[in-house]
Design an enzyme around this catalytic site. Structure first.
Site, PDB file in Angstrom:
ATOM      1  N   GLY A 241      30.528  72.742  33.124  1.00 46.59           N
ATOM      2  CA  GLY A 241      30.230  71.434  33.704  1.00 46.59           C
ATOM      3  C   GLY A 241      29.058  71.527  34.646  1.00 46.59           C
ATOM      4  O   GLY A 241      28.179  72.373  34.484  1.00 46.59           O
ATOM      5  N   SER A 242      29.069  70.657  35.650  1.00 45.11           N
ATOM      6  CA  SER A 242      27.901  70.551  36.523  1.00 45.11           C
ATOM      7  C   SER A 242      27.814  71.730  37.492  1.00 45.11           C
ATOM      8  O   SER A 242      28.813  72.360  37.843  1.00 45.11           O
ATOM      9  CB  SER A 242      27.979  69.243  37.310  1.00 45.11           C
ATOM     10  OG  SER A 242      29.114  69.255  38.147  1.00 45.11           O
ATOM     11  N   THR A 243      26.603  71.983  37.939  1.00 44.92           N
ATOM     12  CA  THR A 243      26.354  73.064  38.886  1.00 44.92           C
ATOM     13  C   THR A 243      27.083  72.788  40.205  1.00 44.92           C
ATOM     14  O   THR A 243      27.657  73.709  40.806  1.00 44.92           O
ATOM     15  CB  THR A 243      24.834  73.199  39.105  1.00 44.92           C
ATOM     16  OG1 THR A 243      24.242  73.388  37.809  1.00 44.92           O
ATOM     17  CG2 THR A 243      24.478  74.369  39.999  1.00 44.92           C
ATOM     18  N   VAL A 245      29.946  71.140  40.761  1.00 45.55           N
ATOM     19  CA  VAL A 245      31.387  71.448  40.690  1.00 45.55           C
ATOM     20  C   VAL A 245      31.575  72.954  40.466  1.00 45.55           C
ATOM     21  O   VAL A 245      32.533  73.549  40.969  1.00 45.55           O
ATOM     22  CB  VAL A 245      32.092  70.605  39.596  1.00 45.55           C
ATOM     23  CG1 VAL A 245      33.564  70.989  39.482  1.00 45.55           C
ATOM     24  CG2 VAL A 245      31.992  69.117  39.923  1.00 45.55           C
ATOM     25  N   GLY A 246      30.635  73.591  39.770  1.00 45.90           N
ATOM     26  CA  GLY A 246      30.698  75.050  39.582  1.00 45.90           C
ATOM     27  C   GLY A 246      30.759  75.770  40.929  1.00 45.90           C
ATOM     28  O   GLY A 246      31.532  76.714  41.120  1.00 45.90           O
ATOM     29  N   GLU A 264      29.832  78.027  32.968  1.00 45.05           N
ATOM     30  CA  GLU A 264      28.660  77.614  32.206  1.00 45.05           C
ATOM     31  C   GLU A 264      28.195  76.283  32.783  1.00 45.05           C
ATOM     32  O   GLU A 264      28.874  75.274  32.665  1.00 45.05           O
ATOM     33  CB  GLU A 264      28.947  77.474  30.719  1.00 45.05           C
ATOM     34  CG  GLU A 264      27.633  77.229  29.993  1.00 45.05           C
ATOM     35  CD  GLU A 264      27.775  76.977  28.509  1.00 45.05           C
ATOM     36  OE1 GLU A 264      28.670  77.573  27.890  1.00 45.05           O
ATOM     37  OE2 GLU A 264      26.981  76.177  28.005  1.00 45.05           O
ATOM     38  N   CYS A 298      23.927  71.040  27.655  1.00 43.48           N
ATOM     39  CA  CYS A 298      23.414  71.955  28.681  1.00 43.48           C
ATOM     40  C   CYS A 298      22.171  72.691  28.203  1.00 43.48           C
ATOM     41  O   CYS A 298      21.337  73.101  28.985  1.00 43.48           O
ATOM     42  CB  CYS A 298      24.495  72.922  29.143  1.00 43.48           C
ATOM     43  SG  CYS A 298      25.221  73.862  27.819  1.00 43.48           S
ATOM     44  N   GLU A 396      18.119  68.239  35.998  1.00 40.19           N
ATOM     45  CA  GLU A 396      18.773  68.082  34.692  1.00 40.19           C
ATOM     46  C   GLU A 396      19.137  66.603  34.530  1.00 40.19           C
ATOM     47  O   GLU A 396      19.940  66.068  35.290  1.00 40.19           O
ATOM     48  CB  GLU A 396      20.037  68.939  34.641  1.00 40.19           C
ATOM     49  CG  GLU A 396      20.692  68.899  33.281  1.00 40.19           C
ATOM     50  CD  GLU A 396      21.949  69.738  33.208  1.00 40.19           C
ATOM     51  OE1 GLU A 396      22.695  69.793  34.199  1.00 40.19           O
ATOM     52  OE2 GLU A 396      22.178  70.342  32.153  1.00 40.19           O
TER      53      GLU A 396
HETATM   54  P1  NDP Z   1      31.606  67.724  36.115  1.00 42.00           P
HETATM   55  O1  NDP Z   1      31.192  69.073  36.548  1.00 42.00           O
HETATM   56  O2  NDP Z   1      32.016  66.748  37.144  1.00 42.00           O
HETATM   57  O3  NDP Z   1      32.814  67.808  35.058  1.00 42.00           O
HETATM   58  C1  NDP Z   1      33.136  68.938  34.286  1.00 42.00           C
HETATM   59  C2  NDP Z   1      34.647  69.185  34.324  1.00 42.00           C
HETATM   60  O4  NDP Z   1      35.041  69.529  35.661  1.00 42.00           O
HETATM   61  C3  NDP Z   1      35.460  67.945  33.965  1.00 42.00           C
HETATM   62  O5  NDP Z   1      36.648  68.339  33.313  1.00 42.00           O
HETATM   63  C4  NDP Z   1      35.783  67.369  35.338  1.00 42.00           C
HETATM   64  O6  NDP Z   1      36.895  66.520  35.281  1.00 42.00           O
HETATM   65  C5  NDP Z   1      36.052  68.643  36.105  1.00 42.00           C
HETATM   66  N1  NDP Z   1      35.957  68.511  37.560  1.00 42.00           N
HETATM   67  C6  NDP Z   1      35.348  67.534  38.305  1.00 42.00           C
HETATM   68  N2  NDP Z   1      35.527  67.789  39.619  1.00 42.00           N
HETATM   69  C7  NDP Z   1      36.239  68.927  39.720  1.00 42.00           C
HETATM   70  C8  NDP Z   1      36.721  69.699  40.810  1.00 42.00           C
HETATM   71  N3  NDP Z   1      36.516  69.363  42.069  1.00 42.00           N
HETATM   72  N4  NDP Z   1      37.390  70.838  40.554  1.00 42.00           N
HETATM   73  C9  NDP Z   1      37.594  71.241  39.288  1.00 42.00           C
HETATM   74  N5  NDP Z   1      37.199  70.541  38.205  1.00 42.00           N
HETATM   75  C10 NDP Z   1      36.516  69.401  38.416  1.00 42.00           C
HETATM   76  O7  NDP Z   1      30.480  67.110  35.247  1.00 42.00           O
HETATM   77  P2  NDP Z   1      30.148  65.566  35.137  1.00 42.00           P
HETATM   78  O8  NDP Z   1      31.107  64.959  34.215  1.00 42.00           O
HETATM   79  O9  NDP Z   1      29.987  64.935  36.467  1.00 42.00           O
HETATM   80  O10 NDP Z   1      28.701  65.665  34.513  1.00 42.00           O
HETATM   81  C11 NDP Z   1      27.592  65.549  35.376  1.00 42.00           C
HETATM   82  C12 NDP Z   1      26.608  66.640  35.141  1.00 42.00           C
HETATM   83  O11 NDP Z   1      27.222  67.876  34.837  1.00 42.00           O
HETATM   84  C13 NDP Z   1      25.736  66.363  33.935  1.00 42.00           C
HETATM   85  O12 NDP Z   1      24.703  65.498  34.245  1.00 42.00           O
HETATM   86  C14 NDP Z   1      25.252  67.751  33.658  1.00 42.00           C
HETATM   87  O13 NDP Z   1      24.243  68.081  34.553  1.00 42.00           O
HETATM   88  C15 NDP Z   1      26.430  68.628  33.954  1.00 42.00           C
HETATM   89  N6  NDP Z   1      27.240  68.997  32.797  1.00 42.00           N
HETATM   90  C16 NDP Z   1      26.990  70.183  32.163  1.00 42.00           C
HETATM   91  C17 NDP Z   1      27.700  70.520  31.056  1.00 42.00           C
HETATM   92  C18 NDP Z   1      27.467  71.773  30.304  1.00 42.00           C
HETATM   93  O14 NDP Z   1      27.782  71.794  29.111  1.00 42.00           O
HETATM   94  N7  NDP Z   1      26.961  72.835  30.921  1.00 42.00           N
HETATM   95  C19 NDP Z   1      28.728  69.644  30.541  1.00 42.00           C
HETATM   96  C20 NDP Z   1      28.951  68.426  31.284  1.00 42.00           C
HETATM   97  C21 NDP Z   1      28.230  68.154  32.390  1.00 42.00           C
HETATM   98  P3  NDP Z   1      36.692  64.940  35.120  1.00 42.00           P
HETATM   99  O15 NDP Z   1      35.638  64.720  34.070  1.00 42.00           O
HETATM  100  O16 NDP Z   1      38.015  64.471  34.672  1.00 42.00           O
HETATM  101  O17 NDP Z   1      36.277  64.446  36.447  1.00 42.00           O
END
Ligand code: NDP
Length: 434
Positions: A241-243, A245-246, A264, A298, A396
């Site tokens: 997911g996003s950097t 939240v990472g 990732e 990504c 991004e």
């Molecule tokens: P997030 O990082 O928010 O979401 C990814 C996952 O993490 C989802 O399952 C989300 O749940 C979960 N999540 C959100 N907050 C938390 C937390 N505090 N602790 C643990 N898990 C959490 O991505 P976004 O949906 O906001 O996407 C935004 C940006 O992220 C994109 O613009 C892109 O830059 C990046 N991204 C990168 C990806 C990749 O493949 N590398 C994939 C998706 C996003 P929920 O969705 O239910 O909130």
């Protein structure tokens, strides 16, 4: 928009899913659901259980118990391989169903989701072979009285947090390998795209996976995802997911039991085109690299670096290719680009298009938002005259937007390609291997 939406294929009723616990779909403790709308058709498609911290605790306890009881890790590699192979066969049997729900929740083209699901079955087949070949090392060079053995052991309970851009694919890039190693799982899909993760859990039970080995909790990231990261009975988190939240995941791990982490995160990936390249092939590749999954990827090739003497010719070729991309109803098999998956992502993409213009870049192709009666669609956009200081070069965007920047030498191309906080993918178009 090159097609009208076909509503005859959307589901006549909403499909309801619970959380997946101990081998069964169950209601969450709250008994509440959220409704997911198709981002292409604006109609309700699924109802997903709103799990809370109590549900996370139950799911982790189930995964912990089934790991500690060795109901899965105690099986031989061959036995685990049998379950994974059966799961692969069931994924193939249910391919159309999985692809359909994936398309409805994500808005991505049905031809693409069918391809992804087929690839996922393949990964289960591959992982089944790996479960038979997990081996360690032996050392007989430590001295006459010594013999060393390294064995590879399953990590334990893995928390698997996945995003909305490739809900089934990213899941299946991880689940079969985690299971092949003998670990147990608590998966937390994105709240926007949970259906196919729950279908996979059902498939695994039907394939003979013991109850409690694969659990799924659905709900929001800040509640369910965060609780999973903070739970001391989880040994590893795999997060995509996003950097931002990472970083949060790293902190949560550090503040509890120093879980192992697999992260990732984002990318701002350069595609560098040199003047000696086959420019037609390169334009195809660059168009695909920016349009695939509507740029919500990504590894999206969102920065185009072109050798100055072919820049004009190449950008014209690229625009010609982009003009042929079919944007439209994701349920139509000929569609190449579907809808933007979430409202928030749609807003982000449109705000970057505005920012690009405000910063002085020239939008030389596309219009951005495609106004339609239903759904949210953004067509491919090309920005020229992009300086490395601009946000459309640095951030991004996660949409079908490419920035074009010229270079004069290979050294300059490398410098521009590396001028980013991210590191993920890159491509080079040239016939000169040196
Ligand atoms: P997030 O990082 O928010 O979401 C990814 C996952 O993490 C989802 O399952 C989300 O749940 C979960 N999540 C959100 N907050 C938390 C937390 N505090 N602790 C643990 N898990 C959490 O991505 P976004 O949906 O906001 O996407 C935004 C940006 O992220 C994109 O613009 C892109 O830059 C990046 N991204 C990168 C990806 C990749 O493949 N590398 C994939 C998706 C996003 P929920 O969705 O239910 O909130």
């Amino acid at each position: 928009m090159q097609q009208t939406l076909d509503f005859s294929n959307v589901p006549s009723s909403v499909r309801q899913f619970g959380i997946y616990l101990d081998g069964e779909m169950k209601p969450s403790q709250s008994g509440k659901f959220t409704v997911r709308y198709s981002p292409a058709h604006d109609c309700p498609v699924t109802e997903i259980a709103c799990a809370g911290i109590d549900d996370v605790d139950l799911a982790v306890a189930s995964a912990r118990k089934s790991f500690d009881n060795k109901v899965w890790s105690g099986k031989s590699g061959a036995e685990r391989a049998g379950v994974l192979l059966k799961a692969a066969a069931l994924i193939r049997e249910r391919q159309s169903e999985i692809a359909y729900w994936e398309t409805l929740e994500t808005g991505k083209p049905i031809s693409q989701t069918n391809g992804e699901v087929s690839g996922c079955a393949d990964m289960f087949e591959y992982a089944s072979g790996l479960s038979r070949t997990i081996n360690g090392e032996s050392y007989n060079n430590l001295g006459e009285q010594l013999f060393g053995v390294v064995t590879r052991e399953p990590v334990g309970v893995v928390g698997l947090i996945t995003p909305w851009n490739f809900p089934f694919l990213i899941l299946c890039e991880r689940v079969p390998y985690i299971l092949a190693a003998g670990c147990t799982i608590v998966a937390k899909p994105s709240e926007y795209t949970s259906a196919t993760t729950l279908i996979l859990a059902e498939i695994l039970t039907s394939a003979g996976l013991p109850n409690g080995v694969m659990n799924v909790v659905t709900g929001t990231g800040p509640v369910v995802g965060q609780a999973l990261c903070e739970n001391r009975n989880v040994d590893m988190i795999s997060f995509t997911g996003s950097t931002a939240v990472g970083k949060n995941v790293i902190c949560a791990s550090g503040e509890t039991n120093f879980k192992k982490l697999g992260l990732e995160l984002g990318g701002k990936n350069p595609q560098s085109v040199f003047s000696d390249a086959n420019l037609h092939d390169a334009a195809d590749g660059v168009a695909f690299g920016m349009c695939f999954n509507t740029g919500q990827c990504c590894v999206s090739g969102s920065r185009l670096l072109v050798e100055r003497d072919v820049m004009g010719k190449f950008t014209e070729l690229l625009k010609e290719k982009l003009g042929k991309v079919i944007v439209g109803d994701p349920l139509n098999p000929s569609t190449q680009m579907g809808a933007i998956t979430t409202d928030a992502q749609n807003t982000t993409i449109l705000s970057y298009i505005e920012k690009g213009e405000a910063e002085g870049a020239v939008m030389s192709f596309g219009c951005g938002e495609i106004k339609t009666k239903n759904g949210q669609f953004v067509g491919p956009v090309v920005f020229e005259n992009v300086h490395p200081s601009m946000s459309i070069f640095r951030d991004e965007i996660f949409g079908p937007v490419i920035s074009v920047t010229p270079f004069d030498t290979a050294e300059e191309a490398i410098m521009l390609a590396n001028d980013t906080d991210y590191g993920l993918s890159a491509s080079v178009w040239s016939k000169n291997v040196d």
